[in-house]
Design a protein around this motif. Structure first.
Motif, PDB file in Angstrom:
ATOM      1  N   LEU B  36     -24.486 -28.845 -69.367  1.00 48.02           N
ATOM      2  CA  LEU B  36     -25.425 -27.756 -69.102  1.00 48.02           C
ATOM      3  C   LEU B  36     -26.853 -28.187 -69.425  1.00 48.02           C
ATOM      4  O   LEU B  36     -27.799 -27.820 -68.718  1.00 48.02           O
ATOM      5  N   ILE B  37     -27.016 -28.996 -70.481  1.00 46.29           N
ATOM      6  CA  ILE B  37     -28.362 -29.489 -70.818  1.00 46.29           C
ATOM      7  C   ILE B  37     -28.893 -30.363 -69.683  1.00 46.29           C
ATOM      8  O   ILE B  37     -30.062 -30.239 -69.290  1.00 46.29           O
ATOM      9  N   VAL B  38     -28.021 -31.219 -69.113  1.00 42.80           N
ATOM     10  CA  VAL B  38     -28.462 -32.061 -67.987  1.00 42.80           C
ATOM     11  C   VAL B  38     -28.886 -31.174 -66.819  1.00 42.80           C
ATOM     12  O   VAL B  38     -29.921 -31.412 -66.171  1.00 42.80           O
ATOM     13  N   THR B  39     -28.097 -30.120 -66.535  1.00 37.45           N
ATOM     14  CA  THR B  39     -28.458 -29.201 -65.451  1.00 37.45           C
ATOM     15  C   THR B  39     -29.819 -28.560 -65.703  1.00 37.45           C
ATOM     16  O   THR B  39     -30.641 -28.454 -64.787  1.00 37.45           O
ATOM     17  N   PHE B  40     -30.063 -28.164 -66.947  1.00 35.75           N
ATOM     18  CA  PHE B  40     -31.347 -27.519 -67.252  1.00 35.75           C
ATOM     19  C   PHE B  40     -32.507 -28.496 -67.079  1.00 35.75           C
ATOM     20  O   PHE B  40     -33.581 -28.109 -66.616  1.00 35.75           O
ATOM     21  N   PHE B  41     -32.284 -29.777 -67.442  1.00 33.15           N
ATOM     22  CA  PHE B  41     -33.361 -30.746 -67.239  1.00 33.15           C
ATOM     23  C   PHE B  41     -33.628 -30.930 -65.742  1.00 33.15           C
ATOM     24  O   PHE B  41     -34.787 -31.064 -65.329  1.00 33.15           O
ATOM     25  N   CYS B  42     -32.572 -30.932 -64.917  1.00 33.21           N
ATOM     26  CA  CYS B  42     -32.782 -31.051 -63.475  1.00 33.21           C
ATOM     27  C   CYS B  42     -33.554 -29.850 -62.942  1.00 33.21           C
ATOM     28  O   CYS B  42     -34.434 -29.998 -62.084  1.00 33.21           O
ATOM     29  N   ILE B  43     -33.224 -28.647 -63.449  1.00 34.90           N
ATOM     30  CA  ILE B  43     -33.939 -27.457 -62.985  1.00 34.90           C
ATOM     31  C   ILE B  43     -35.400 -27.526 -63.423  1.00 34.90           C
ATOM     32  O   ILE B  43     -36.306 -27.139 -62.678  1.00 34.90           O
ATOM     33  N   SER B  44     -35.637 -28.070 -64.623  1.00 35.52           N
ATOM     34  CA  SER B  44     -37.029 -28.293 -65.046  1.00 35.52           C
ATOM     35  C   SER B  44     -37.731 -29.260 -64.100  1.00 35.52           C
ATOM     36  O   SER B  44     -38.914 -29.075 -63.785  1.00 35.52           O
ATOM     37  N   GLY B  45     -37.010 -30.293 -63.646  1.00 41.03           N
ATOM     38  CA  GLY B  45     -37.585 -31.211 -62.675  1.00 41.03           C
ATOM     39  C   GLY B  45     -37.976 -30.491 -61.397  1.00 41.03           C
ATOM     40  O   GLY B  45     -39.032 -30.757 -60.820  1.00 41.03           O
ATOM     41  N   HIS B  46     -37.145 -29.539 -60.964  1.00 44.47           N
ATOM     42  CA  HIS B  46     -37.490 -28.744 -59.781  1.00 44.47           C
ATOM     43  C   HIS B  46     -38.756 -27.941 -60.026  1.00 44.47           C
ATOM     44  O   HIS B  46     -39.605 -27.824 -59.137  1.00 44.47           O
ATOM     45  N   TYR B  47     -38.889 -27.381 -61.243  1.00 43.77           N
ATOM     46  CA  TYR B  47     -40.107 -26.614 -61.549  1.00 43.77           C
ATOM     47  C   TYR B  47     -41.333 -27.513 -61.471  1.00 43.77           C
ATOM     48  O   TYR B  47     -42.376 -27.113 -60.934  1.00 43.77           O
ATOM     49  N   PHE B  48     -41.218 -28.731 -62.003  1.00 43.44           N
ATOM     50  CA  PHE B  48     -42.368 -29.637 -61.947  1.00 43.44           C
ATOM     51  C   PHE B  48     -42.705 -29.978 -60.494  1.00 43.44           C
ATOM     52  O   PHE B  48     -43.879 -30.085 -60.128  1.00 43.44           O
ATOM     53  N   MET B  49     -41.659 -30.150 -59.661  1.00 45.04           N
ATOM     54  CA  MET B  49     -41.927 -30.470 -58.265  1.00 45.04           C
ATOM     55  C   MET B  49     -42.576 -29.310 -57.537  1.00 45.04           C
ATOM     56  O   MET B  49     -43.339 -29.506 -56.599  1.00 45.04           O
ATOM     57  N   LEU B  50     -42.291 -28.079 -57.960  1.00 38.69           N
ATOM     58  CA  LEU B  50     -42.943 -26.909 -57.365  1.00 38.69           C
ATOM     59  C   LEU B  50     -44.308 -26.662 -57.985  1.00 38.69           C
ATOM     60  O   LEU B  50     -44.923 -25.635 -57.735  1.00 38.69           O
TER      61      LEU B  50
END
Lengths: 106, 174
Positions: B36-50
């Motif tokens: 779940l932590i890895v998933t949250f880091f990926c979602i953070s990556g999406h936020y940075f890309m947006l």
């Protein structure tokens, strides 16, 4: 990052968010460990946050990002209370199987 | 041919969906938390890309930092591992997967043909901390203060719920 917004259609963000949301739903439906069910709920909250942020970026509307901030705040409070309840259930039943908690069924 | 940002988007999407699946498939709850932590880091990556830097950082701090530590703490406090894991009947697993899959299919079918309307030249500065702070403390000042009261109530409630009851016997307590 204007290039990203023109390169990736908004539909793809909807598909991604809904895929994660569906995984959360399947987790809630199939798992019996209360903590894993709780984690699935966190997954669903995060997918909705991602979708709100994507819409906000594509629409140039900062209000949605403020709402994501509030959702995160409420989720933090919810996790604190929820885990306290799970600890309380474990103390009383010695198990975190949600099938033990069927007293409200009848 | 995919550009760099497109490739990054699909790569992050793939990783986040894969690890989200592993969260619900893992037998050991501790592994679920790590995935779940890895998933949250990926979602953070999406936020940075947006270009929503504020949300990306807050997501890492609040979710990956605080909430997941709380989960790990409770799992280790209750001493859960794959031996204590309750088993689900295979029929219930199939039924759940079918229900979720139908829902996913429905939404994909709906949005596949939908043409969404959005701004042609979006302002990419809205996710910066300065602009979000202006909105947060101008338009949403009252909800912001209410959230602090919510946090206080949640803190008091969590302590009150998890506190040892003086009347229960010592043997009932962990």
């Amino acid at each position: 990052m204007n290039s990203l917004i023109t390169q990736i259609p908004l539909n793809h963000y909807i598909f991604l968010s809904f895929a994660i949301f569906t995984i959360g739903i399947i987790g809630v439906l199939t798992r019996r460990n209360a903590i894993v069910v709780f984690m699935s709920i966190e997954l669903m909250l995060n997918s909705v946050n991602l979708l709100l942020t994507a819409f906000s970026a594509y629409k140039s509307d900062p209000n949605a990002q403020v709402f994501v901030f509030f959702i995160m705040a409420v989720a933090a409070a919810e996790v604190a209370i929820g885990l306290a309840i799970i600890v309380l259930i474990y103390r009383n039943t010695r198990s975190i199987d949600i099938n033990v908690l069927n007293k409200l069924k009848w | 041919m995919l550009s760099i940002s497109q490739g990054l988007f699909y790569f992050l999407s793939f990783i986040s969906v894969l690890f989200a699946l592993m969260v619900i498939l893992a037998k050991n709850p501790v592994h679920s938390v790590i995935y779940l932590i890895v998933t949250f880091f990926c979602i953070s990556g999406h936020y940075f890309m947006l270009n929503a830097q504020f949300l990306g950082i807050v997501n890492i701090i609040v979710y990956a930092g605080a909430i997941m530590v709380l989960f790990l703490f409770v799992i280790m406090f209750l001493n859960l591992n794959h031996e204590t894991e309750p088993k689900t009947p295979i029929l219930a697993k199939i039924a759940g997967a079918i229900c979720g899959g139908m829902l996913l299919l429905l939404v994909v079918a709906i949005f596949n043909d939908t043409q969404l309307i959005y701004a042609q030249n979006p302002n990419n500065q809205i996710g910066l901390i300065k602009n979000l702070g202006l909105v947060l403390f101008k338009d949403y000042l009252f909800p912001f203060e209410i959230v602090s009261i919510l946090f206080l109530a949640a803190m008091v409630g969590a302590v009150l719920l998890a506190k040892k009851d003086d009347k229960t016997k010592q043997s009932d307590i962990i």
